[in-house]
Design a protein around this motif. Structure first.
Motif, mmCIF file in Angstrom:
data_model
loop_
_atom_site.group_PDB
_atom_site.id
_atom_site.type_symbol
_atom_site.label_atom_id
_atom_site.label_comp_id
_atom_site.label_asym_id
_atom_site.label_seq_id
_atom_site.Cartn_x
_atom_site.Cartn_y
_atom_site.Cartn_z
ATOM 1 N N GLY A 24 0.788 -1.225 0.000
ATOM 2 C CA GLY A 24 0.000 0.000 0.000
ATOM 3 C C GLY A 24 0.818 1.272 0.000
ATOM 4 O O GLY A 24 0.352 2.322 -0.439
ATOM 5 N N THR A 25 2.084 1.195 0.477
ATOM 6 C CA THR A 25 2.866 2.425 0.611
ATOM 7 C C THR A 25 4.284 2.346 0.074
ATOM 8 O O THR A 25 4.825 3.341 -0.370
ATOM 9 N N ASP A 26 4.888 1.173 0.129
ATOM 10 C CA ASP A 26 6.299 1.062 -0.240
ATOM 11 C C ASP A 26 6.497 0.842 -1.737
ATOM 12 O O ASP A 26 5.717 0.138 -2.379
ATOM 13 N N THR A 27 7.543 1.430 -2.268
ATOM 14 C CA THR A 27 8.048 1.071 -3.585
ATOM 15 C C THR A 27 9.491 0.642 -3.392
ATOM 16 O O THR A 27 10.093 0.924 -2.347
ATOM 17 N N GLU A 28 10.059 -0.017 -4.387
ATOM 18 C CA GLU A 28 11.435 -0.475 -4.254
ATOM 19 C C GLU A 28 12.407 0.682 -4.054
ATOM 20 O O GLU A 28 13.443 0.525 -3.434
ATOM 21 N N GLU A 29 12.076 1.855 -4.573
ATOM 22 C CA GLU A 29 12.972 3.008 -4.463
ATOM 23 C C GLU A 29 12.781 3.790 -3.168
ATOM 24 O O GLU A 29 13.691 4.475 -2.721
ATOM 25 N N SER A 30 11.581 3.700 -2.569
ATOM 26 C CA SER A 30 11.290 4.562 -1.423
ATOM 27 C C SER A 30 11.256 3.846 -0.077
ATOM 28 O O SER A 30 11.196 4.505 0.958
ATOM 29 N N VAL A 31 11.295 2.535 -0.068
ATOM 30 C CA VAL A 31 11.157 1.804 1.190
ATOM 31 C C VAL A 31 12.236 2.253 2.179
ATOM 32 O O VAL A 31 13.407 2.339 1.840
ATOM 33 N N ALA A 32 11.790 2.567 3.408
ATOM 34 C CA ALA A 32 12.697 3.077 4.435
ATOM 35 C C ALA A 32 12.645 2.254 5.719
ATOM 36 O O ALA A 32 13.399 2.506 6.648
ATOM 37 N N ASN A 33 11.742 1.272 5.770
ATOM 38 C CA ASN A 33 11.554 0.460 6.965
ATOM 39 C C ASN A 33 10.997 -0.873 6.494
ATOM 40 O O ASN A 33 9.864 -0.939 6.027
ATOM 41 N N VAL A 34 11.807 -1.930 6.581
ATOM 42 C CA VAL A 34 11.383 -3.200 6.005
ATOM 43 C C VAL A 34 11.924 -4.373 6.810
ATOM 44 O O VAL A 34 13.020 -4.298 7.368
ATOM 45 N N ASP A 35 11.137 -5.424 6.879
ATOM 46 C CA ASP A 35 11.614 -6.682 7.432
ATOM 47 C C ASP A 35 12.169 -7.496 6.272
ATOM 48 O O ASP A 35 11.596 -7.514 5.170
ATOM 49 N N ALA A 36 13.288 -8.164 6.509
ATOM 50 C CA ALA A 36 13.941 -8.937 5.467
ATOM 51 C C ALA A 36 14.371 -10.290 6.015
ATOM 52 O O ALA A 36 14.669 -10.422 7.202
ATOM 53 N N PHE A 37 14.397 -11.262 5.117
ATOM 54 C CA PHE A 37 14.884 -12.598 5.432
ATOM 55 C C PHE A 37 15.973 -12.920 4.433
ATOM 56 O O PHE A 37 15.787 -12.743 3.225
ATOM 57 N N VAL A 38 17.114 -13.369 4.941
ATOM 58 C CA VAL A 38 18.270 -13.655 4.105
ATOM 59 C C VAL A 38 18.589 -15.139 4.243
ATOM 60 O O VAL A 38 18.890 -15.615 5.345
ATOM 61 N N ASP A 39 18.503 -15.850 3.127
ATOM 62 C CA ASP A 39 18.793 -17.280 3.096
ATOM 63 C C ASP A 39 20.168 -17.486 2.475
ATOM 64 O O ASP A 39 20.456 -16.947 1.404
ATOM 65 N N LEU A 40 21.011 -18.263 3.169
ATOM 66 C CA LEU A 40 22.369 -18.525 2.704
ATOM 67 C C LEU A 40 22.469 -19.931 2.108
ATOM 68 O O LEU A 40 21.659 -20.804 2.434
ATOM 69 N N PRO A 41 23.474 -20.170 1.271
ATOM 70 C CA PRO A 41 23.642 -21.493 0.660
ATOM 71 C C PRO A 41 23.838 -22.629 1.671
ATOM 72 O O PRO A 41 23.543 -23.777 1.364
ATOM 73 N N ASP A 42 24.313 -22.298 2.888
ATOM 74 C CA ASP A 42 24.510 -23.341 3.902
ATOM 75 C C ASP A 42 23.204 -23.779 4.557
ATOM 76 O O ASP A 42 23.186 -24.626 5.440
ATOM 77 N N GLY A 43 22.078 -23.185 4.118
ATOM 78 C CA GLY A 43 20.771 -23.552 4.654
ATOM 79 C C GLY A 43 20.301 -22.669 5.789
ATOM 80 O O GLY A 43 19.157 -22.764 6.225
ATOM 81 N N SER A 44 21.161 -21.786 6.283
ATOM 82 C CA SER A 44 20.745 -20.895 7.377
ATOM 83 C C SER A 44 19.913 -19.746 6.821
ATOM 84 O O SER A 44 20.026 -19.368 5.657
ATOM 85 N N SER A 45 19.063 -19.226 7.683
ATOM 86 C CA SER A 45 18.202 -18.109 7.317
ATOM 87 C C SER A 45 18.251 -17.085 8.439
ATOM 88 O O SER A 45 18.234 -17.447 9.622
#
Length: 115
Positions: A24-45
């Motif tokens: 409703g509010t964020d665009t890829e260029e304007s997002v200033a507050n976001v939750d993220a999940f990072v998955d690594l090749p070793d299987g950890s997240s």
């Protein structure tokens, strides 16, 4: 009507990052507050909350007005990553360095593996 995927997914050789944008509010260029999940090749997240310096300033000012968080006298979070400017690109640049340096394990919160 098909559901809209709220994640922006960035796939690189060393990680896959999923950033949960508010459709409703964020665009890829304007997002200033976001939750993220990072998955690594070793299987950890790893989970992160990424904010810009200006977003932290905005929240502190808001809390000063509302009386929350001791009238905006501090800002604190376990999985916090502060970036200098808004946008997915700036956030991915920071994630890329966290993964490269191994600091993702210090900054992020490891997600539990499905039981």
């Amino acid at each position: 009507m098909a559901a809209v995927d709220p994640y922006v997914t960035v796939t690189e050789p060393t990680f896959v990052a999923r950033l949960l944008l508010d459709p409703g509010t964020d665009t890829e260029e304007s997002v200033a507050n976001v939750d993220a999940f990072v998955d690594l090749p070793d299987g950890s997240s790893w989970a992160l909350t990424i904010l810009t310096v200006d977003e932290v300033r905005r929240l502190l000012a808001k809390w000063k007005e509302t009386g929350e968080v001791a009238n905006g006298s501090y800002f604190w979070a376990v999985d916090q990553l502060i970036v200098p400017e808004p946008g997915v690109s700036a956030m991915v640049t920071a994630i890329r360095e966290l993964v490269r340096s191994g600091a993702i394990a210090n900054v992020g919160v490891r997600c539990e593996e499905p039981g």
